[in-house]
Design a protein around this motif. Sequence first.
Motif, short mmCIF file in Angstrom:
data_model
loop_
_atom_site.label_atom_id
_atom_site.label_comp_id
_atom_site.label_asym_id
_atom_site.label_seq_id
_atom_site.Cartn_x
_atom_site.Cartn_y
_atom_site.Cartn_z
N PRO A 124 52.45 54.38 44.16
CA PRO A 124 52.58 53.03 43.82
C PRO A 124 51.96 52.04 44.64
O PRO A 124 51.56 50.90 44.05
CB PRO A 124 54.15 52.72 43.92
N GLY A 125 51.50 52.28 45.89
CA GLY A 125 50.86 51.41 46.91
C GLY A 125 49.54 50.92 46.25
O GLY A 125 48.94 50.05 46.56
N ALA A 126 49.02 51.63 45.29
CA ALA A 126 47.77 51.55 44.85
C ALA A 126 47.63 50.34 43.89
O ALA A 126 46.82 49.90 43.35
CB ALA A 126 47.00 52.67 44.29
N GLY A 127 48.84 50.05 43.20
CA GLY A 127 48.98 48.86 42.17
C GLY A 127 48.15 47.67 42.55
O GLY A 127 47.44 47.09 41.64
N PHE A 128 48.36 46.93 43.64
CA PHE A 128 47.92 45.69 43.73
C PHE A 128 46.41 45.99 43.88
O PHE A 128 45.62 45.15 43.62
CB PHE A 128 48.51 45.12 45.34
N ALA A 129 45.97 46.95 44.77
CA ALA A 129 44.51 47.18 44.98
C ALA A 129 44.02 47.38 43.53
O ALA A 129 42.96 46.90 43.57
CB ALA A 129 44.46 48.53 45.76
N GLU A 130 44.30 48.05 42.64
CA GLU A 130 43.71 48.34 41.35
C GLU A 130 43.61 46.93 40.67
O GLU A 130 42.81 46.85 40.06
CB GLU A 130 44.35 49.39 40.74
N ARG A 131 44.73 46.19 40.72
CA ARG A 131 44.79 44.85 39.74
C ARG A 131 43.45 44.08 40.73
O ARG A 131 43.10 43.34 39.79
CB ARG A 131 45.92 44.25 40.29
N ARG A 170 28.31 45.25 50.46
CA ARG A 170 29.41 45.01 50.18
C ARG A 170 30.44 45.20 51.08
O ARG A 170 30.17 45.82 52.08
CB ARG A 170 30.10 46.11 49.09
N MET A 171 31.32 44.31 51.53
CA MET A 171 32.47 44.46 52.47
C MET A 171 33.67 44.03 52.17
O MET A 171 33.85 43.13 51.17
CB MET A 171 31.83 43.06 53.52
N HIS A 172 34.50 45.06 52.09
CA HIS A 172 35.78 44.90 51.71
C HIS A 172 36.71 45.02 53.02
O HIS A 172 36.58 46.12 53.41
CB HIS A 172 35.97 46.02 50.77
N THR A 173 37.80 44.19 53.01
CA THR A 173 38.73 44.53 53.95
C THR A 173 39.79 45.06 53.33
O THR A 173 40.56 44.43 52.49
CB THR A 173 38.96 43.01 54.51
N ARG A 174 40.53 45.92 54.02
CA ARG A 174 41.71 46.64 53.69
C ARG A 174 42.90 45.80 54.30
O ARG A 174 43.06 45.89 55.52
CB ARG A 174 42.02 48.19 53.88
N ALA A 175 43.57 45.02 53.72
CA ALA A 175 44.39 43.98 54.12
C ALA A 175 45.83 44.46 54.14
O ALA A 175 46.48 44.96 53.25
CB ALA A 175 44.45 42.79 53.30
N PRO A 176 46.25 44.62 55.51
CA PRO A 176 47.74 45.32 55.43
C PRO A 176 48.76 44.42 54.89
O PRO A 176 49.59 45.03 54.19
CB PRO A 176 47.93 45.30 57.09
N SER A 177 48.93 43.20 54.84
CA SER A 177 49.81 42.29 54.08
C SER A 177 49.65 42.48 52.57
O SER A 177 50.89 42.43 51.99
CB SER A 177 49.74 40.90 54.48
N PHE A 178 48.52 42.86 51.92
CA PHE A 178 48.35 42.78 50.77
C PHE A 178 49.12 44.04 50.33
O PHE A 178 49.85 44.01 49.20
CB PHE A 178 46.88 42.97 50.29
N PHE A 179 49.24 45.00 50.94
CA PHE A 179 50.12 46.47 50.53
C PHE A 179 51.38 46.14 51.14
O PHE A 179 52.42 46.71 50.44
CB PHE A 179 49.33 47.67 51.14
N ASN A 180 51.66 45.51 52.22
CA ASN A 180 53.11 45.41 52.47
C ASN A 180 53.80 44.64 51.58
O ASN A 180 54.96 44.79 51.33
CB ASN A 180 53.12 44.57 54.00
N LEU A 181 53.15 43.49 50.67
CA LEU A 181 54.11 42.88 49.57
C LEU A 181 54.35 43.60 48.55
O LEU A 181 55.38 42.98 48.03
CB LEU A 181 53.07 41.55 49.37
N GLN A 182 53.83 44.84 48.50
CA GLN A 182 54.36 45.43 47.27
C GLN A 182 55.59 45.87 47.37
O GLN A 182 56.16 46.32 46.22
CB GLN A 182 53.28 46.60 47.12
N ALA A 183 56.21 45.88 48.51
CA ALA A 183 57.34 46.64 48.85
C ALA A 183 58.53 45.45 48.60
O ALA A 183 59.58 45.76 48.68
CB ALA A 183 57.64 47.07 50.08
#
Lengths: 451, 155, 157
Positions: free
Chosen positions: C100-107, A409-422
Motif C-alpha cells: 500500500p505504501g506505493a500508492g502515493f508514489a504511483e500517483r 533525472r534526480m528524484h528524492t525519495r521523501a520520507p514524509s511523503f510515505f509517512n503521510l500515507q499512514a
Amino acid sequence: MSDETNDPQTEVVDLWVAGSEEPQFQPTDEGAQEISAGETPDRLDAQFGRVIDDDYLFDDDVAEDERVIVNMGPQHPSTHGVLRLEIEIEGEVIRRTKPIVGYLHTGMEKTAEQLTFGQGPTNVTRMDYLAPFHGELAYSLAVEKLLDIEVPPRAAAIRVLMTELNRVTSHLVALATNGMDIGALSMMIYGFRERESILAFFEKTTGLRMNHNYIRPGGVVADLPPGWKDDVGGILKDFPRRLDQYDDLLKENPIWLSRTRDVGVISSEEAIAFSITGPALRAAGVDWDLRKAFPYSGIENYEFEVPLGENGDVYDRYRVRIDEMWESLKIVEQVMDAMPKGDYRVADRKITPPPRARIDESMEALIHHFKLFTEGFKVPPGETYVAVESPRGELGCYLVSDGEATPYRMHTRAPSFFNLQALPMAMADSLMADTVATIASMDPVMGDVDR
Amino acid sequence: MATTPPGNLLMTTVERAANWSRTRSMWPATFGLACCAIEMMAAGAAHYDLARFGMEVFRASPRQADLMIVAGRVSQKMAPVLRQVYDQMPDPKWVISMGACASSGGMFNNYALVQGVDQIVPVDIYVPGCPPGPQSLMHGILTLHDKIMAGEIKR
Amino acid sequence: MIPVFETLSGQFDQVVWEQSHGQDVARVPADDWYAFAEAAKGHGFEVCADVTAVDWMRQRPDRFEVVANLLSMSLGARLRMSTSVGRDEPTVASLTPLWPGAGFAEREVFDMFGINFEEHPDLTRILMPDDWVGHPLRKDFGVGSVPVQFKASHQVD
C-alpha cells in the motif's frame, strides 16, 4: 465501538479522571433524609449529576447520512505546513480521512535538471528544510557514487558531525510543535531556545542558519572554524540539563500521557506495509535504522544505540525522538574527540574548486575554477540510489546521469511523503482532538512531501 | 519622529494616534509555508522575541489578524488559498513578503511557483533572504511600523 | 548475487540482471512487472521504498522507464527493478495490492509523467492542481521559467 460499554457512568469516569487513584465520590447515608416514594435511584443519579447525555460519546446508532466532511487546512496552525485533510466525521469520531498534498509543490525535480551537479545541493537542501544536511548528504553521496570517488576521512567525519547535530535540531522542532499542538506551550519556547545555540554553530561553520549548501559532492565546502571544539563542547555541556527539563515537563505529566498514550497507533505490520521509516517505524518496535543497516560516511566507527518503542502510539514516537537526541549527542561527542586531520575535500581539481588564494597564482587554478562554476563537472553515465537516515526516515536520492554536467533525472525519495500515507489509518475511529496529536507525531515536513 | 502632513491639527493628531495603536499590536496571521516559516517561528520564540512588539499572538483565523507574513514559496495550487485568506482579513491589513521565494520566486523560476506573491496580493514590505534570519524579519517589521507611523501607507 | 536473487532469476528467465555501482538491478519486461514484484515480496522484500520513472525521450525505443526500489529488512538487501513502457498510452501494473505504501508514489508518477497504473485505487493528480494540463516532468514540458524583470521600488533604509 460496539465493544465499549454503553454505560455513561463508567465512560464519564474514564475520560475525566484518566488513571488517577483518587476514590470516586460515594454518596453516604449520613444525615440523609428519607427517600420519598418518587425518588428512584435513577432519579437520584440524575440529580447528583452522574448521568450525562453528551453526544460525543461513542454511539452506534448514528445513521450513515449523519457524517459530515470537515476540511482542515491548507492554512491551519496545526497541520505543520500546508497539508490539507478532508475528514469525514460522525459526531466526534473520525471515520475516513483523505490527505491532499501538493500545496507546496515547487518543481524541484525539474529544477534539478537545469542545475549543475555542484549546484544541486542548493536545490536538495530546501526539500526537507528541517534536515537540510541530510538532503545534501544523500545527493552528494549519490554523485560521488556515480563519480566513483571516496571523500577523505575528515570530510566524512565533518559530515557525520553536522548531520547528527541536524538530527538534534530537527527533533527539537518536532517536539516543540508536537508540544504546542497538544497544549504544552512551553515546549515551543524550550525547543526553539535550544536550537539557537546549535544554529549559531551552523552559522559559524557554513554561513547560514538553515539551507546551508555545505555538503557538496567531493566533501564539504569549508573546514570547521578554529575554536569549533569549544562551541561543540559548550553545546554538549548544556544539552543534558535541557533535555532533562523536557522530561520534567512531559514524561510523567498525566495530561500528556492521556493525550498521547494509545493515540494514533500504527502497528509494525502497518508501518512496513505503508513504507514508513524513521522514528515512526522504530516506535512500532521494528529495529531498522539505515545508519546500522547500510552505514555511510564512516558512521560505523561510532558507537550508538537505536531506541525502539513498543506500541507505536504518539507517546512512543515522542520517547523515540528524545532518546534519539541523546544518542546523537553521544555520536557528536565521539566525533569531536576523534576528528581526523587532513583534507576536508577530495583533492581532484576536476571536481572541487581550488583554494581562492591559488587563483591569483596559477593559470590552471583559474581555469579549473572558471569551468567548475560555469559549466560544472561532468559525471559519467549511470544511475544510482543512495539513502541516508534523516530525522524523518529514509531520505533517498535516485540519480540518473547521461554524461552531461547536469543530472538527467534526480528524484528524492521523501520520507514524509510515505509517512503521510499512514495518516488515514492511524486516525480512523479516533476522536477529532487526536488528529492534531497524530499529525504532529508523524512529523511531516511539507517541503519534503511536495518537493 | 515622522513629519506630519499639513492640514487640520486636530485630525492629524487623531491620525497619529490611530497609526500608533495600529503598529503597537499588529497581529500576524499564520501563513508559514516552507523554510521561512521556521525562521518566522524562531523570530517568535524566546531568543528573538516578537512579543516585545506586541506580535507574539499568531492568529489562526485571518478575521482576527492585521498582518499577513507570507513566509515561503507560493505554489500554483496555493495561490487561490492565499488570495482567499487575504480577502478574509479585515481592513486595515498589511502584507510582508518574507524571503526570496515569496518576493520573486526565488531560485525556483519554474512552472510550479508563482513568481512573487505580489502577483496575487499587494505587498508592503519585501524581506530578502533565503531564508531571512529573524533579525532581517524584525527589521522588515519595524520598517513597516515606521512606514505606518509616517503615514506613507494610508488605509 | 545473494541467494534470493539466484532464486528469482531462476523463476523469471526474461529478466536481465545488472550491477550498477554495487547495487543489483533487475530489468523486468512490462508484462512480468507484477508477477516479479509478487515473487520478490514472497522472498523477503517487505518494503517498497520508492516508485519513480525516467523519461528517456528519444534515447530509447520505449520512452518511459518505471523504477521501483525494494528493500528487505530481514535480508538487509536492496533490489531495484525497472521496466520500460512506450510513449502511447503508457500503462504498467500497480504495486499497491502488494505494498500500500506505493500508492502515493504511483500517483506522483502519474501526475508528473502521465503513466497509468492498472488497479490503482485512486489514480488522480497529487502534486499539481486537479485541472492542470500536461505532465511536468516529461522532457517536452518546458521548465516554465519567467524572464526576470526588475520591479521599480524606492530604497528604504
